[in-house]
Design a protein around this motif. Structure first.
Motif, PDB file in Angstrom:
ATOM      1  N   ILE A  57       0.843  -1.228   0.037  1.00  0.00           N
ATOM      2  CA  ILE A  57      -0.232  -0.162  -0.028  1.00  0.00           C
ATOM      3  C   ILE A  57       0.857   1.144  -0.039  1.00  0.00           C
ATOM      4  N   SER A  58       0.555   2.021  -0.968  1.00  0.00           N
ATOM      5  CA  SER A  58       1.441   3.442  -1.042  1.00  0.00           C
ATOM      6  C   SER A  58       0.593   4.420  -0.929  1.00  0.00           C
ATOM      7  N   GLY A  59       1.095   5.572  -0.440  1.00  0.00           N
ATOM      8  CA  GLY A  59       0.330   6.894  -0.328  1.00  0.00           C
ATOM      9  C   GLY A  59       1.134   8.126  -0.879  1.00  0.00           C
ATOM     10  N   SER A  60       0.762   8.893  -1.569  1.00  0.00           N
ATOM     11  CA  SER A  60       1.664  10.135  -2.341  1.00  0.00           C
ATOM     12  C   SER A  60       0.842  11.445  -2.103  1.00  0.00           C
ATOM     13  N   ARG A  61       1.853  12.366  -2.388  1.00  0.00           N
ATOM     14  CA  ARG A  61       1.466  13.956  -2.350  1.00  0.00           C
ATOM     15  C   ARG A  61       0.502  14.069  -3.802  1.00  0.00           C
ATOM     16  N   ASP A  62       0.411  13.068  -4.601  1.00  0.00           N
ATOM     17  CA  ASP A  62      -0.635  13.227  -5.688  1.00  0.00           C
ATOM     18  C   ASP A  62      -2.039  12.956  -5.304  1.00  0.00           C
TER      19      ASP A  62
ATOM     20  N   ILE B  66      -2.769   0.473  -4.253  1.00  0.00           N
ATOM     21  CA  ILE B  66      -2.831  -1.082  -3.819  1.00  0.00           C
ATOM     22  C   ILE B  66      -1.918  -1.702  -4.966  1.00  0.00           C
ATOM     23  N   TRP B  67      -0.921  -2.478  -4.530  1.00  0.00           N
ATOM     24  CA  TRP B  67      -0.035  -3.117  -5.307  1.00  0.00           C
ATOM     25  C   TRP B  67       0.179  -4.808  -4.832  1.00  0.00           C
ATOM     26  N   THR B  68       0.546  -5.514  -5.950  1.00  0.00           N
ATOM     27  CA  THR B  68       0.966  -6.814  -5.443  1.00  0.00           C
ATOM     28  C   THR B  68       2.373  -7.040  -6.229  1.00  0.00           C
ATOM     29  N   LEU B  69       3.073  -8.029  -5.716  1.00  0.00           N
ATOM     30  CA  LEU B  69       4.573  -8.215  -6.150  1.00  0.00           C
ATOM     31  C   LEU B  69       4.365  -8.830  -7.351  1.00  0.00           C
TER      32      LEU B  69
ATOM     33  N   SER C 294       2.997  -7.747 -10.247  1.00  0.00           N
ATOM     34  CA  SER C 294       2.836  -6.863 -11.110  1.00  0.00           C
ATOM     35  C   SER C 294       3.370  -5.628 -11.107  1.00  0.00           C
ATOM     36  N   SER C 295       3.844  -4.930 -12.017  1.00  0.00           N
ATOM     37  CA  SER C 295       4.567  -3.591 -11.914  1.00  0.00           C
ATOM     38  C   SER C 295       3.435  -2.287 -12.118  1.00  0.00           C
ATOM     39  N   CYS C 296       2.076  -2.837 -12.148  1.00  0.00           N
ATOM     40  CA  CYS C 296       0.958  -1.754 -12.216  1.00  0.00           C
ATOM     41  C   CYS C 296       0.100  -1.970 -10.855  1.00  0.00           C
ATOM     42  N   PRO C 297      -0.237  -0.803 -10.490  1.00  0.00           N
ATOM     43  CA  PRO C 297      -1.165  -1.002  -9.294  1.00  0.00           C
ATOM     44  C   PRO C 297      -2.543  -1.712  -9.729  1.00  0.00           C
ATOM     45  N   ARG C 298      -2.833  -2.467  -8.490  1.00  0.00           N
ATOM     46  CA  ARG C 298      -4.287  -3.185  -8.623  1.00  0.00           C
ATOM     47  C   ARG C 298      -5.378  -2.091  -8.652  1.00  0.00           C
ATOM     48  N   ASP C 299      -5.284  -1.155  -7.779  1.00  0.00           N
ATOM     49  CA  ASP C 299      -6.231  -0.082  -7.596  1.00  0.00           C
ATOM     50  C   ASP C 299      -5.681   1.118  -7.268  1.00  0.00           C
ATOM     51  N   THR C 300      -6.303   2.094  -7.661  1.00  0.00           N
ATOM     52  CA  THR C 300      -5.986   3.380  -7.181  1.00  0.00           C
ATOM     53  C   THR C 300      -7.406   4.225  -6.709  1.00  0.00           C
ATOM     54  N   ILE C 301      -6.962   4.569  -5.498  1.00  0.00           N
ATOM     55  CA  ILE C 301      -8.256   5.346  -4.713  1.00  0.00           C
ATOM     56  C   ILE C 301      -7.820   6.705  -4.558  1.00  0.00           C
ATOM     57  N   PRO C 302      -8.678   7.761  -5.197  1.00  0.00           N
ATOM     58  CA  PRO C 302      -8.610   9.036  -4.812  1.00  0.00           C
ATOM     59  C   PRO C 302      -8.632   9.427  -3.289  1.00  0.00           C
ATOM     60  N   MET C 303      -7.931  10.338  -2.876  1.00  0.00           N
ATOM     61  CA  MET C 303      -7.859  10.773  -1.357  1.00  0.00           C
ATOM     62  C   MET C 303      -8.334  11.993  -1.364  1.00  0.00           C
ATOM     63  N   TYR C 304      -8.188  12.878  -2.263  1.00  0.00           N
ATOM     64  CA  TYR C 304      -8.554  14.319  -1.981  1.00  0.00           C
ATOM     65  C   TYR C 304      -7.812  15.279  -1.280  1.00  0.00           C
ATOM     66  N   ASP C 305      -6.342  14.495  -0.749  1.00  0.00           N
ATOM     67  CA  ASP C 305      -5.727  15.296   0.109  1.00  0.00           C
ATOM     68  C   ASP C 305      -4.318  14.373  -0.033  1.00  0.00           C
TER      69      ASP C 305
ATOM     70  N   VAL D 226      -9.277  -3.936   1.680  1.00  0.00           N
ATOM     71  CA  VAL D 226      -8.385  -4.113   0.786  1.00  0.00           C
ATOM     72  C   VAL D 226      -8.871  -4.735  -0.533  1.00  0.00           C
ATOM     73  N   LYS D 227     -10.012  -5.845  -0.437  1.00  0.00           N
ATOM     74  CA  LYS D 227     -10.504  -6.326  -1.545  1.00  0.00           C
ATOM     75  C   LYS D 227     -11.460  -5.460  -2.125  1.00  0.00           C
TER      76      LYS D 227
END
Length: 419
Positions: A222-227, A232-235, A237-248, A280-281
């Motif tokens: 699980i990663s969080g960013s300034r963006d 959500i990632w798995t080992l 794949s090099s692409c994220p499984r899901d992207t969640i907009p946080m609005y912050d 997570v799911k």
């Protein structure tokens, strides 16, 4: 056993009086008597003694010495002390170190008795991060992460790293360790997955600004960013499984020990709770923690101590304990007395919390059973103060990373010997 213990009541009474009165002859005689008892009876008897009485008893004869030095004798006592490695659930974190030795060192943690040192210095101001794995300390400096051996006898750091993990085009912001991988997030927006067993790495691309935080367990990342997104990632794949907009902006994340959920901590600059639990799911928000937060009271660090217990800290100057079964209000809180932001925390899994403050390199030790700070150490001596960006501790040492220095506090020095 019950009949045996009842018949020994006068003997134990005399033993207690002799220990309190310092009668060495009586102590030796009673110790010889105790050494002839069945082990299960002796274990039961010794469970009524405090650590001072046990330490005196083990000096009587070799037979009693070897018996009293067993971890099983000290386990109940160790659970009441700070940072002995016995967690609330009963797990032993440091099984290779005798419990009696850990109880002695624990007194130094409680009293703040330690030897200070600065193992490493560097000229450029950085935002370093730390992780520990047994006798290895991992330290991020700019775009690299160095692995340093810790000497088992003294806890001292070797000056040069025996391995360096690199690959980021900007500074490393955070990194985590698993048994097989070192996973880092950088200001270049990349996540690098380094194998700890083979000389290979994998790049995960998706964030378009710095990766402020990440966590990994059992192949889940699980990663969080300034963006303003959490990914959500798995080992596999090099692409994220899901992207969640946080609005912050996302400052901190932590995966639950059950792997079914994770918690995010944001900058609290929008009209949203800075602490939220996600499935997570389904990648959906389950609930928010707390109801009232000051604007800008972002959450900088968080630690799961059990599937239901979460510790958080940040700009609002409080360490908070949350019971995730009662998410509307924190169950306990500890306030930084000088109104400083708290950049990082770590717990011993039982009674102790260590925190790093935003000014003058202040490290504080807290006993969860008390509301006031137990001990504090001001590490920064420069005219311009530095936050404690990260801290980690073992059974005998605490390491704290500041802007230009790595500090160590050695609590095994001058231990309090009990006589």
């Amino acid at each position: 056993m019950e009949y045996c213990l009842l018949s020994l009541t006068p003997v134990l009474t005399n033993y207690y009086r002799s220990v309190r009165g310092g009668s060495s002859g009586a102590v030796r005689a009673l110790a010889m008597l105790l050494s002839q008892l069945p082990e299960d009876v002796l274990y039961h008897i010794l469970s009524y003694l405090d650590y001072k009485s046990l330490s005196r008893l083990c000096q009587v004869c070799k037979t009693i010495y070897h018996f009293v030095n067993r971890d099983a004798v000290w386990r109940t006592i160790a659970k009441e002390f700070l940072n002995t490695g016995i967690t609330r659930s009963g797990t032993d974190i440091y099984p290779h170190i005798p419990l009696k030795d850990r109880v002695k060192i624990a007194q130094n943690w409680y009293d703040g008795v330690c030897k200070r040192a600065i193992p490493l210095k560097w000229k450029t101001k950085l935002l370093p991060w730390l992780q520990m794995d047994r006798d290895t300390l991992f330290l991020s400096q700019a775009a690299d992460i160095g692995a340093y051996h810790l000497r088992q006898d003294s806890g001292r750091l070797q000056h040069k790293p025996f391995e360096i993990y690199s690959g980021h085009e900007g500074d490393v912001c955070r990194f985590v360790l698993t048994d097989s991988h070192l996973i880092s997030g950088g200001s270049d927006g990349k996540i690098l997955v380094h194998s700890r067993r083979r000389n290979m790495s994998m790049e995960l691309s998706g964030h378009n600004q710095e990766v402020n935080c990440l966590d990994s367990k059992d192949g889940l990342i699980i990663s969080g960013s300034r963006d303003r997104t959490t990914r959500i990632w798995t080992l596999t794949s090099s692409c994220p499984r899901d992207t969640i907009p946080m609005y912050d902006r996302v400052w901190s994340v932590a995966i639950s020990p059950t792997l079914s959920s994770f918690v995010t901590g944001t900058a609290c600059c929008e009209n949203l709770s800075p602490l939220r639990i996600w499935d997570v799911k389904r990648s959906e928000c389950v609930c928010s923690l707390g109801t009232q937060f000051r604007r800008g009271a972002g959450v900088l660090d968080m630690v799961f101590e059990s599937p239901f217990q979460l510790f958080t800290c940040g700009y609002d100057t409080f360490i908070r304990l949350w019971d995730l079964r009662l998410p509307r209000k924190c169950v306990m809180e500890w306030e930084e007395p000088h109104d400083s932001a708290l950049y990082c925390i770590q717990t011993d899994g039982n009674h102790m919390i260590a925190s790093g403050s935003s000014y003058y390199g202040v490290v504080r030790l807290w006993d969860k059973r008390q509301t006031e700070c137990l001990q504090f150490f001001q590490l920064s001596t420069d005219p311009v103060s530095s936050p404690v960006y990260c801290l980690r501790f073992s059974s005998s040492h605490l390491y704290a990373a500041l802007a230009t220095t790595l500090h160590s506090l050695d609590f095994s020095q001058n231990p309090v010997y009990i006589r």
